[in-house]
Design a protein around this motif. Structure first.
Motif, PDB file in Angstrom:
ATOM      1  N   SER A 104      49.045   7.888  26.890  1.00 33.78           N
ATOM      2  CA  SER A 104      50.404   7.538  26.478  1.00 33.78           C
ATOM      3  C   SER A 104      50.981   6.468  27.381  1.00 33.78           C
ATOM      4  CB  SER A 104      51.316   8.763  26.576  1.00 33.78           C
ATOM      5  OG  SER A 104      50.695   9.902  26.039  1.00 33.78           O
ATOM      6  N   SER A 105      51.868   5.638  26.794  1.00 37.90           N
ATOM      7  CA  SER A 105      52.625   4.665  27.583  1.00 37.90           C
ATOM      8  C   SER A 105      54.097   4.909  27.342  1.00 37.90           C
ATOM      9  CB  SER A 105      52.312   3.246  27.128  1.00 37.90           C
ATOM     10  OG  SER A 105      50.955   2.982  27.317  1.00 37.90           O
ATOM     11  N   LEU A 131      56.419  12.057  18.278  1.00 38.12           N
ATOM     12  CA  LEU A 131      57.067  10.975  19.027  1.00 38.12           C
ATOM     13  C   LEU A 131      58.573  10.838  18.755  1.00 38.12           C
ATOM     14  CD1 LEU A 131      54.320   8.197  19.153  1.00 38.12           C
ATOM     15  CD2 LEU A 131      54.909   9.930  20.848  1.00 38.12           C
ATOM     16  N   GLY A 158      48.844  13.989  31.730  1.00 37.17           N
ATOM     17  CA  GLY A 158      47.853  12.927  31.568  1.00 37.17           C
ATOM     18  C   GLY A 158      46.764  13.011  32.619  1.00 37.17           C
ATOM     19  N   ARG A 212      51.700   4.301  32.314  1.00 38.21           N
ATOM     20  CA  ARG A 212      50.633   4.575  31.353  1.00 38.21           C
ATOM     21  C   ARG A 212      49.663   5.611  31.925  1.00 38.21           C
ATOM     22  NH1 ARG A 212      48.541  -0.218  31.233  1.00 38.21           N
ATOM     23  NH2 ARG A 212      49.961  -0.985  29.648  1.00 38.21           N
ATOM     24  N   ILE A 240      57.964   4.684  23.325  1.00 39.35           N
ATOM     25  CA  ILE A 240      56.847   5.565  23.650  1.00 39.35           C
ATOM     26  C   ILE A 240      55.693   5.226  22.715  1.00 39.35           C
ATOM     27  CG2 ILE A 240      56.087   7.960  23.936  1.00 39.35           C
ATOM     28  CD1 ILE A 240      59.072   8.768  24.006  1.00 39.35           C
ATOM     29  N   ARG A 241      54.535   4.930  23.303  1.00 39.23           N
ATOM     30  CA  ARG A 241      53.343   4.678  22.481  1.00 39.23           C
ATOM     31  C   ARG A 241      52.294   5.658  22.938  1.00 39.23           C
ATOM     32  NH1 ARG A 241      54.056  -1.002  23.358  1.00 39.23           N
ATOM     33  NH2 ARG A 241      55.740  -1.606  21.934  1.00 39.23           N
ATOM     34  N   SER A 242      51.604   6.236  21.970  1.00 37.91           N
ATOM     35  CA  SER A 242      50.594   7.207  22.364  1.00 37.91           C
ATOM     36  C   SER A 242      49.523   7.322  21.296  1.00 37.91           C
ATOM     37  CB  SER A 242      51.253   8.569  22.591  1.00 37.91           C
ATOM     38  OG  SER A 242      50.335   9.435  23.191  1.00 37.91           O
ATOM     39  N   THR A 243      48.310   7.528  21.731  1.00 42.19           N
ATOM     40  CA  THR A 243      47.209   7.755  20.803  1.00 42.19           C
ATOM     41  C   THR A 243      46.500   9.019  21.256  1.00 42.19           C
ATOM     42  OG1 THR A 243      46.959   5.356  20.736  1.00 42.19           O
ATOM     43  CG2 THR A 243      45.211   6.649  19.710  1.00 42.19           C
ATOM     44  N   ARG A 244      46.294   9.928  20.302  1.00 44.36           N
ATOM     45  CA  ARG A 244      45.587  11.184  20.619  1.00 44.36           C
ATOM     46  C   ARG A 244      44.238  10.860  21.252  1.00 44.36           C
ATOM     47  NH1 ARG A 244      46.658  15.652  21.804  1.00 44.36           N
ATOM     48  NH2 ARG A 244      45.498  17.103  20.519  1.00 44.36           N
ATOM     49  N   GLY A 286      47.194  12.309  25.263  1.00 48.63           N
ATOM     50  CA  GLY A 286      48.028  11.611  24.283  1.00 48.63           C
ATOM     51  C   GLY A 286      48.886  12.588  23.487  1.00 48.63           C
ATOM     52  N   ILE A 287      49.703  12.034  22.615  1.00 49.76           N
ATOM     53  CA  ILE A 287      50.652  12.843  21.855  1.00 49.76           C
ATOM     54  C   ILE A 287      50.481  12.508  20.383  1.00 49.76           C
ATOM     55  CG2 ILE A 287      53.110  13.387  21.562  1.00 49.76           C
ATOM     56  CD1 ILE A 287      53.455  11.935  24.382  1.00 49.76           C
TER      57      ILE A 287
END
Ligand SMILES: Nc1ncnc2c1ncn2[C@@H]1O[C@H](COP(=O)(O)OP(=O)(O)O)[C@@H](O)[C@H]1O
Ligand SMILES: [Mg+2]
Length: 358
Positions: A349-350, A300, A260, A289, A341-345, A294-295
Motif C-alpha cells: 500500500s501507498s 479503500l 505491511g 509505501r 491511498i493506493r493499494s494492491t492485494r 495490501g488492502i
C-alpha cells in the motif's frame, strides 16, 4: 374570489422558493406548484389530486388534519408536520412535509404544502449514534477484561503470585488500550474542532519525518524492517502545525509497520509537485509505501472512517484503536491538503499526503 391573477402571483412567489411548495384547494386539487415540486412529483401538477402524490400514511394524515382545519372552526390551526421518504433524481431522501392552512388569506381556503429535504440531518444524527455505540463497544471489552481479572485476583488467585503477575500484565495491556483510545478520541475531537482554522507556522517536513522515524525506532527494530527515507534536502517549509504533522506520519508509518511487515521494507519519500488538481500552487508530496498484504479495493473508500478496520481482530491484537486514519484525514484537511491511498492485494500500500506549499 381568487382571480387568475392572484394564482399567477402565488405561482411566481412559490417559484422563488428553493424547496418544493404546492398550493392546494379545499377540493384537494393542486392550485399551483413551483418547479421544485414539479421536479419531485410530476411535470404537471396543477389540477391533480394532492392525495395521489402524498400517500405515505403519516404525511397523508397530516394533510387530512390540514383539510379539517380549513373547514372553518374545526381542528387546530396547524401547521401540521410529517416525515416521508421520497425518491428524488433516483436518490432516496427523507423529507419533512409542512402543511399550513390558509383560511382567508387568499380569498379561498387553501393549504400551503412545503417540503424540505432533511436527509443530511438524519445522516448526521445516525453518524452520531453510530459513533457513541462504537466508542461504548470499544470501551466495554477492556473494562470487561479488567473487572474479570479483579474478581479473580480478589478470589481464586489471591494466594497465587505467579497467576497474579500474569493477570497484572494482561490488565496493564488492557488499561493501556483504554488510555490509547481516550487519547485518540481527544486528538480527533481537537482536530475536528480546529479544522476550519488553517495552521500557518512554517514547518520543515524533513524534520517532521526524521523526528517521526526517531520516535518509532524501537517499533521499527522490533518489526525487523528496513526503512528507506528519501529526503528532499532543499524542500521549502510549508505552513502547518508541526505536532499534528508528526501525528500524521507517525500513524502512517506505524500502520506500515503493523500491516505491511511482511514486505521487508518501508519507503518514505518527499517530492515537490508543481500542480495538484484543485490546489492553488505547488505542493510537497510525502509517500509512505509498504510491501505488505495490501488492502482490497472495496475497503479503500471507507478506510478513513472512524473505527473502520479491514480486520478488526488483527487491528485490536496489534493495539489499534481504528482511529489513526480518521485523525490523519482530519489533520490533512485542516492543512488544506489531500490524502490518497493506493493499494494492491499482495503487493502493498501507498499512503500519499499532499500539502500545499503556500
Ligand atoms: N499499510 C496498511 N496496509 C494494510 N492495511 C492497512 C494499512 N494501514 C491501515 N490499514 C487498515 O486500515 C485500518 C484502519 O487503520 P487505522 O485507522 O490506523 O486504525 P488501526 O491501525 O488502529 O486499526 C486498519 O485496521 C487496517 O485494517
Ligand atoms: Mg493505525
Amino acid at each position: 374570489m381568487t382571480t387568475l391573477d392572484d394564482i399567477r402571483r402565488c405561482a411566481a412567489l412559490l417559484d422563488a422558493l428553493p424547496d418544493p411548495a404546492l398550493l392546494v384547494g379545499a377540493d384537494r386539487r393542486v392550485i399551483t406548484a413551483n418547479s421544485a415540486a414539479r421536479e419531485l412529483f410530476a411535470a404537471t401538477l396543477d389540477g391533480t389530486s394532492v392525495v395521489s402524490h402524498i400517500r405515505q400514511p403519516e404525511a397523508a394524515a397530516a394533510l387530512e388534519r390540514g383539510f379539517a382545519a380549513l373547514a372553518e372552526g374545526t381542528g387546530s390551526r396547524g401547521p401540521f408536520e410529517a416525515r416521508m421518504v421520497l425518491t428524488a433524481s433516483s436518490r432516496e431522501a427523507l423529507w419533512r412535509v409542512c402543511i399550513a392552512p390558509l383560511r382567508n388569506d387568499l380569498g379561498v381556503p387553501a393549504l400551503l404544502v412545503t417540503l424540505r429535504d432533511i436527509s443530511h440531518i438524519e445522516d448526521a444524527e445516525q453518524q452520531r449514534r453510530d459513533f457513541v455505540a462504537n466508542v461504548s463497544h470499544e470501551m466495554r471489552s477492556p473494562l470487561t477484561v479488567l473487572s474479570g481479572f479483579i474478581e479473580t485476583l480478589k478470589g481464586p488467585a489471591r494466594h497465587d503470585p505467579e497467576a497474579q503477575e500474569q493477570f497484572l500484565d494482561i490488565m496493564e495491556r488492557e488499561a493501556q488500550r483504554m488510555s490509547r483510545l481516550v487519547s485518540d478520541l481527544l486528538s480527533l475531537s481537537r482536530v475536528e474542532s480546529e479544522e476550519r482554522v488553517r495552521p500557518r507556522t512554517p514547518v520543515s517536513l524533513s524534520e517532521v519525518l526524521r523526528a517521526t522515524l526517531a520516535a518509532l525506532r524501537p517499533q521499527i527494530e522490533d518489526a525487523g524492517l528496513a526503512v528507506e527515507f528519501r529526503d528532499l534536502p532543499d524542500a521549502p517549509a510549508i505552513p502547518g502545525d508541526r505536532d499534528q504533522l508528526v501525528q500524521v506520519f507517525h500513524n502512517l508509518v506505524e500502520n506500515a509497520l503493523k500491516y505491511g511487515a511482511g514486505g521487508g521494507k518501508i519507503e518514505i519519500d518527499i517530492e515537490r509537485i508543481d500542480h495538484v488538481p484543485a490546489m492553488p500552487g505547488p505542493a510537497l508530496k510525502v509517500c509512505v509505501r509498504d510491501h505488505g498484504d495490501g488492502i482490497d479495493p472495496i475497503h479503500l473508500p471507507r478506510l478513513t472512517e472512524r473505527f473502520y478496520r479491514v480486520d478488526g481482530h488483527r487491528s485490536r491484537a496489534m493495539g489499534g484503536t481504528g482511529l489513526g486514519l480518521a485523525i490523519v484525514k482530519h489533520i490533512v484537511n485542516r492543512h488544506r491538503g489531500r490524502l490518497n491511498i493506493r493499494s494492491t492485494r499482495g503487493e502493498g500500500s501507498s499512503f500519499i499526503v499532499m500539502l500545499p506549499e503556500r
